[in-house]
Design an enzyme around this catalytic site. Structure first.
Site, PDB file in Angstrom:
ATOM      1  CG  HIS A 298      -1.703   1.240   1.435  1.00 44.81           C
ATOM      2  ND1 HIS A 298      -3.032   1.351   1.085  1.00 44.81           N
ATOM      3  CD2 HIS A 298      -1.353   2.457   1.955  1.00 44.81           C
ATOM      4  CE1 HIS A 298      -3.459   2.562   1.366  1.00 44.81           C
ATOM      5  NE2 HIS A 298      -2.460   3.259   1.907  1.00 44.81           N
ATOM      6  CD  GLU A 299       1.833   3.607   3.573  1.00 45.79           C
ATOM      7  OE1 GLU A 299       2.158   4.670   2.992  1.00 45.79           O
ATOM      8  OE2 GLU A 299       0.774   3.484   4.216  1.00 45.79           O
TER       9      GLU A 299
ATOM     10  CG  HIS B 183       0.563   6.322  -0.565  1.00 45.58           C
ATOM     11  ND1 HIS B 183      -0.509   6.916  -1.186  1.00 45.58           N
ATOM     12  CD2 HIS B 183       0.047   5.675   0.520  1.00 45.58           C
ATOM     13  CE1 HIS B 183      -1.619   6.647  -0.518  1.00 45.58           C
ATOM     14  NE2 HIS B 183      -1.309   5.876   0.526  1.00 45.58           N
TER      15      HIS B 183
END
Length: 447
Positions: free
Chosen positions: A22-23, A26
């Site tokens: 998920h990170e 980003h």
């Protein structure tokens, strides 16, 4: 106990990997767009292990229940701050929650010079901000879909196969009890033909059989006549002949379930009857059904999120009162871990290694879908809050341009800090409630 702990470990590692990716969702676009990323961390709390590569510190923190990347300039300077003042902030929900009180007192940050202004998040165009903030949730959606593909095409979904599980001794009414006597009744065509449990039906009346639906279609379409049936037995194809009978059998819906009327009675029709039942098993399916599965999971999760206040009230009634807990309601980390342990340690008939692996994959797919949907909620400190801010900024700039007014500049999302504090407090209370409920009134797979 070892298998129980192994199940917890598997789901914990899977969740940690999901959070880490998920990170990454980003991190990658932020770096591609030139934003200075100072930290990439999995977990929160004290740092256990870290290494700096270039300008970014990569590491693991002690509590593996979240993750974040830290970017400079997520908010523009506040009134009274020198021009070019740049703060750093993070994308992680738990990380932001732990920092909120400190931010309220003083804007925690390392200050960077005006020369870094072009490398801030706030300096990005609105479409790029959206890509950075949506990258994390979209990564969870991708993980969920990929896990569904593995589940559907690799492990398989529950289905009835053409392998014969049981053979009826006689022709009985569709709604007859299971222990009805066959005395004086006509023998079932399958029994008379010599079909045995364990045989695999490969052809009926010239039609190739690939699924139980093929069996149902061919048998029901037959008349009162003798048809050839080919079965595979011990690796050998054996031709048999069965004299079909016409009987009242249940009407089936699209999913193969028996149709009942408003009073609960079986709806029947006159069709061909053979007298065999198939064997339930996990059957690999085409990945073409995954989009429908993903949409179904998305809508179910979205409904859960939209009704979360009501669901949490029900959880509270179950935890502190006498109400039963909804097995389809929200779960905390302890609840998910407990279910994973139960799956790994289960000794239920027919629930072997393949079924356990499939269940674990399904759980991780559901968790990632939940992360995707939950992070889209348009409230800070969730990713959806930043997305909403970027959309508002874009609309405000477009309106100013249409009116011939000066660019109003970026939206200062730090003004929403009081709301963010309130949302964070709600999240903390929700986490504590689910933790308590998962301990005193747990949801189980095998009650």
């Amino acid at each position: 106990m070892r298998l129980f702990l192994l199940g917890i470990l598997v789901i914990a590692v899977g969740l940690a990997v999901s959070i880490a990716l998920h990170e990454v969702g980003h991190l990658v676009p932020a770096k591609l767009f030139g934003v200075r990323v100072t930290q990439y961390m999995v977990g929160f709390g004290p740092t256990v292990l870290s290494r700096t590569r270039g300008e970014t510190e990569y590491g693991i923190k002690a509590i593996p229940l979240g993750g974040f990347i830290r970017m400079i300039g997520m908010y523009p300077p506040h009134k009274g701050e020198p021009p070019g003042t740049i703060r750093e902030d993070s994308t992680g929900l738990l990380q932001q929650i732990t920092e909120l009180s400190e931010e309220a007192k003083q804007y925690e940050s390392s200050l960077y010079g005006p020369g870094d202004a072009h490398r801030t998040f706030v300096a990005l165009a609105v479409p790029k901000k959206l890509v950075v903030m949506l990258g994390g949730p979209l990564m969870n959606l991708l993980i969920s879909v990929l896990l569904m593909v593995v589940l559907v095409s690799g492990i398989g979904l529950p289905a009835v196969t053409p392998t014969v599980q049981t053979v009826s001794e006689c022709v009985v009414p569709a709604d007859a009890p299971a222990d009805v006597s066959c005395e004086g009744r006509e023998p079932a065509p399958a029994l008379a033909a010599g079909i045995r449990p364990g045989d695999t039906l490969t052809e009926i009346d010239g039609q190739e059989i690939h699924s139980w639906q093929d069996v149902t279609t061919s048998v029901r379409a037959s008349q009162e006549r003798t048809v050839e049936i080919v079965v595979e037995r011990d690796g050998e194809l054996i031709p048999l002949e069965a004299t079909m009978v016409i009987d009242d059998r249940p009407v089936l819906d699209e999913d193969g379930a028996a149709v009942r009327d408003a009073e609960g009675n079986l709806v029947t029709e006159q069709v061909g009857f053979l007298g065999v039942s198939g064997t339930p098993d996990l059957v690999p399916q085409s990945p073409a059904i995954v989009p429908e599965m993903a949409w179904s999971a998305f809508t179910r999760t979205g409904e859960l999120v939209l009704t979360l206040p009501v669901r949490l009230w029900e959880v509270g009634q179950a935890a502190f009162g006498t109400a039963e807990r909804d097995p389809n309601g929200p779960l905390g980390v302890v609840g998910v871990s407990r279910l994973a342990g139960e799956v790994a340690a289960a000794e239920q008939p027919g629930f072997e290694l393949r079924e356990k692996v499939g269940t674990m994959i399904s759980m991780l797919a559901s968790l990632n879908m939940a992360l995707f949907v939950f992070n889209l909620v348009p409230l800070l400190p969730l990713d959806g809050g930043h997305v909403a801010g970027a959309l508002y900024e874009g609309a405000r700039r477009l309106l100013a341009r249409l009116r011939g007014r000066p660019d109003p500049g970026p939206v200062d999302m730090s003004r929403m800090l009081p709301v963010t504090n309130a949302v964070a407090l709600v999240f903390i209370l929700m986490t504590v409630l689910l933790l308590y409920a998962d301990i005193v009134e747990p949801i189980t797979f095998f009650p």
